[in-house]
Scaffold this motif. Structure first.
Motif, PDB file in Angstrom:
ATOM      1  N   GLY A 250      34.615 -30.351   7.794  1.00 13.66           N
ATOM      2  CA  GLY A 250      34.235 -28.991   8.175  1.00 13.66           C
ATOM      3  C   GLY A 250      33.882 -28.203   6.940  1.00 13.66           C
ATOM      4  O   GLY A 250      33.950 -28.701   5.818  1.00 13.66           O
TER       5      GLY A 250
ATOM      6  N   ARG B 281      37.729 -21.882   7.422  1.00 13.55           N
ATOM      7  CA  ARG B 281      38.536 -22.605   8.412  1.00 13.55           C
ATOM      8  C   ARG B 281      38.937 -23.984   7.888  1.00 13.55           C
ATOM      9  O   ARG B 281      40.093 -24.399   8.019  1.00 13.55           O
ATOM     10  CB  ARG B 281      37.745 -22.735   9.718  1.00 13.55           C
TER      11      ARG B 281
ATOM     12  N   ALA C  38      46.009 -32.896  15.123  1.00 10.45           N
ATOM     13  CA  ALA C  38      45.522 -32.578  16.467  1.00 10.45           C
ATOM     14  C   ALA C  38      46.078 -31.258  16.961  1.00 10.45           C
ATOM     15  O   ALA C  38      45.406 -30.521  17.697  1.00 10.45           O
ATOM     16  CB  ALA C  38      45.879 -33.710  17.429  1.00 10.45           C
TER      17      ALA C  38
ATOM     18  N   ASP D 115      44.129 -28.114  14.962  1.00  5.86           N
ATOM     19  CA  ASP D 115      42.792 -27.835  15.485  1.00  5.86           C
ATOM     20  C   ASP D 115      42.250 -29.125  16.075  1.00  5.86           C
ATOM     21  O   ASP D 115      41.931 -30.060  15.343  1.00  5.86           O
ATOM     22  CB  ASP D 115      41.863 -27.320  14.388  1.00  5.86           C
ATOM     23  N   ALA D 116      42.142 -29.161  17.387  1.00  4.32           N
ATOM     24  CA  ALA D 116      41.696 -30.384  18.058  1.00  4.32           C
ATOM     25  C   ALA D 116      40.235 -30.692  17.785  1.00  4.32           C
ATOM     26  O   ALA D 116      39.777 -31.815  18.019  1.00  4.32           O
ATOM     27  CB  ALA D 116      41.917 -30.260  19.567  1.00  4.32           C
ATOM     28  N   ASN D 117      39.467 -29.700  17.261  1.00  8.20           N
ATOM     29  CA  ASN D 117      38.045 -29.898  17.017  1.00  8.20           C
ATOM     30  C   ASN D 117      37.744 -30.349  15.590  1.00  8.20           C
ATOM     31  O   ASN D 117      36.589 -30.580  15.253  1.00  8.20           O
ATOM     32  CB  ASN D 117      37.279 -28.605  17.300  1.00  8.20           C
ATOM     33  N   GLN D 118      38.753 -30.418  14.740  1.00  9.24           N
ATOM     34  CA  GLN D 118      38.533 -30.827  13.365  1.00  9.24           C
ATOM     35  C   GLN D 118      39.377 -32.061  13.049  1.00  9.24           C
ATOM     36  O   GLN D 118      40.524 -32.166  13.487  1.00  9.24           O
ATOM     37  CB  GLN D 118      38.876 -29.703  12.389  1.00  9.24           C
ATOM     38  N   ILE D 119      38.779 -32.973  12.301  1.00 10.66           N
ATOM     39  CA  ILE D 119      39.477 -34.177  11.873  1.00 10.66           C
ATOM     40  C   ILE D 119      39.463 -34.227  10.345  1.00 10.66           C
ATOM     41  O   ILE D 119      38.744 -33.462   9.696  1.00 10.66           O
ATOM     42  CB  ILE D 119      38.844 -35.453  12.465  1.00 10.66           C
TER      43      ILE D 119
ATOM     44  N   THR E 252      42.546 -37.865  15.526  1.00  8.39           N
ATOM     45  CA  THR E 252      41.954 -38.612  16.634  1.00  8.39           C
ATOM     46  C   THR E 252      43.006 -39.127  17.604  1.00  8.39           C
ATOM     47  O   THR E 252      42.747 -39.280  18.793  1.00  8.39           O
ATOM     48  CB  THR E 252      41.119 -39.788  16.101  1.00  8.39           C
TER      49      THR E 252
END
Length: 559
Positions: free
Chosen positions: A247, A251, A285, A288-292, A339
């Motif tokens: 990202g 953030r 997770a 932030d579930a949208n960032q790895i 993930t």
């Protein structure tokens, strides 16, 4: 120059085509009654097919150009002598002398570097545009230079010309500058946050030399979430971490800070690397579930001569041995953090005395025009020839990768060296170990062994006695609560004395308050009281290790 020739071609002349079309419509469309019949002509005379409708070419071009809001100037010949300026141009820059070369008559164009552009238009016969340049009047203009044909009549001798058309784009330029300023402030905030979340000073383990570098991407690239850390675990062991949050901006930096804090907390549990990554996977997770994020967590134990690690989708560790050969840690890696649903595994790579290991993020090796494996191979070649201190190696690797200030991605590099110590320096690092077979003679034998070793290392009497007491209590605890095989190990570095006992039972001891009537439970409390630190961990093959350490007095840090 025939100005009427350009009146139909110039953009931005409001109403010209509309008025011509309206005249044509009025001349050709008859009136109709409500019932649909056509009345007899009254005021309008019948249309004469032989008389053409008024055309745009018949409009007075000079009057039109004098009224348009855009700035218009016409120059002729190789020295661009001024033939015409409209009222908007005069209002912006003042009166201009006609017939003079543009370098004298139009100094504002000279300062903007527009005169070479006029030459290009004359040579190529094609229009050129110069976007959003601030002129001497403080306003911004977009200049379009269009070739004009040879003049008619008396002006023919002046040769071909160039029509300069300038549109005021000040509002757009100021809005763009405000947007760029806002982006710069956001980037500076992200960079400040990123750097504040990275270690300000790296911990320096006894047995390793470490250095790291972080370089944010260029001004056109948002800051990413690269991070690194060095964590001393006690007992001579060191954890090394590097990761990259997928990202950009504040953030990503904030997520990176949370992961780094979590890694330091989990590291105090002294778990195997793959278990650390399992904990981080679940936490990522939740954050932030949208960032790895990718991550490598490695542990160095000087007694084993290996780097034990686990990787979550990160790039392989590179290790150069004492001979200069580079090895790529090729153990299989798990998916990135966040993930879920994956059981990570630990691998290992040799890291003996004289070795150098490099942990890095993809900004160092990834390029748009080449395969990622090619970048790693190039880094291997650079590492094979990189010698010197860890910081020197860091700088050489960054330079060899071509990382500049305008690089399009963040770069983080962590270099660690396990020095080969000999001579005077080698006297400061010593090891001694004793296998304990159990039985009633094990405890006195361990005390005698510890006393002899510490005396040979020329420790002062108070530290000698504390070391013997700590070894006795740890061995007694292992004899009572553990099982074979058992070993007592003593290790000195240039800064501390480490005492460790291992056995085959994986139950970890804990410190507790012993009541006056209790016959046990005081051993760990005594060790915790007299030592600078203590801890316990499970060993990879089953069993546990319990250790404590003492800080050497300044006079004892030299033999």
């Amino acid at each position: 120059m025939n100005f009427t020739r350009w009146s139909a071609r110039l953009p931005g002349i409001p109403g010209t085509q509309r008025r011509a079309a309206a005249r044509t419509d009025l001349a050709t469309a008859p009136e109709r009654r409500a019932d649909g019949s056509v009345p007899a002509a009254r005021a309008a005379r019948p249309a004469d097919p032989a008389e053409p409708a008024p055309a745009v070419d018949t409009l007075p071009a000079r009057d039109v150009l004098d009224r348009v809001p855009a700035l218009v100037a016409l120059v002729h010949g190789p020295d661009h002598r001024l033939a015409y300026v409209n009222g908007a141009y005069t209002a912006a820059f003042g009166a201009r002398p006609l017939g003079e070369p543009a370098r004298d008559a139009l100094p504002e164009l000279r300062e903007l570097g527009l005169l070479p552009l006029l030459d290009q238009v004359l040579r190529s016969g094609r229009p050129r545009t110069l976007k959003s340049r601030k002129a001497t009047d403080g306003r911004s203009y977009t200049f379009t230079c269009t070739p004009a044909g040879e003049a008619d009549g008396a002006d023919r001798a002046n040769g071909p010309g160039v029509l300069v058309f300038a549109t005021d784009v000040t509002d757009h330029a100021e809005a763009a500058e405000r947007l760029r300023a806002s982006e710069r402030r956001q980037r500076e905030t992200a960079v400040t946050l990123q750097r504040s979340l990275l270690p300000q000073v790296l911990e320096q383990p006894d047995d390793l030399r470490v250095a790291a570098t972080y370089q944010p991407g260029g001004t056109e690239a948002a800051v990413g979430g690269d991070w690194y850390d060095v964590i001393t675990l006690g007992g001579g062991r060191t954890a090394l971490v590097i990761g990259d949050v997928m990202g950009r901006g504040v953030r990503a930096a904030a997520v990176m800070g949370q992961l780094r804090t979590a890694v330091r907390a989990y590291a105090r549990m002294d778990l195997p690397p793959h278990e650390i990554l399992q904990l981080l996977d679940g936490l990522a997770a939740e954050i932030d579930a949208n960032q790895i994020a990718t991550c490598v967590y490695a542990v160095h134990d000087p007694n084993e001569g290996r780097l034990v690690y686990s990787s979550a989708g990160h790039l392989p560790i590179l290790v150069r041995d004492e001979s200069g050969a580079v090895v790529r840690a090729d153990e299989p890696t798990g998916p990135p953090l966040g993930t879920g649903g994956w059981v990570h595994a630990s691998g290992s790579v040799p890291l003996g005395p004289g070795s150098t290991a490099v942990l890095y993020t993809d900004g160092l090796v990834e390029r748009r025009d080449e395969d990622l494996d090619e970048g790693i191979t190039a880094l291997e070649r650079a590492l094979a020839g990189a010698t010197g201190t860890p910081q020197v190696v860091c700088d050489r690797l960054v330079r060899s990768a071509g990382v500049q200030a305008d690089h399009d991605d963040d770069v983080a590099v962590l270099v660690l060296q396990h020095p080969a110590r000999t001579g005077h320096d080698g006297e400061l690092f010593r090891n001694a170990a004793l296998e304990l077979l159990g039985g009633v003679e094990a405890a006195p034998r361990a005390r005698a062994f510890a006393s002899g070793v510490l005396a040979s290392w020329r420790f002062p009497p108070d530290l000698h006695d504390l070391g013997v007491l700590a070894a006795s209590e740890l061995v007694a605890n292992s004899l009572q609560h553990g099982m074979p095989p058992m070993r007592l190990r003593l290790r000195r570095t240039d800064r501390r004395l480490i005492i460790e006992v291992t056995d085959g039972d994986d139950h970890l001891p804990r410190r507790r308050r012993a009541e006056p009537a209790d016959e046990s439970g005081r051993g760990i409390a005594i060790v915790a009281t007299i030592a600078a630190g203590w801890g316990a961990r499970r060993t990879p093959g089953g069993g546990k290790a319990v250790w404590c350490e003492f800080t050497l007095p300044a006079r004892q840090q030299e033999p």
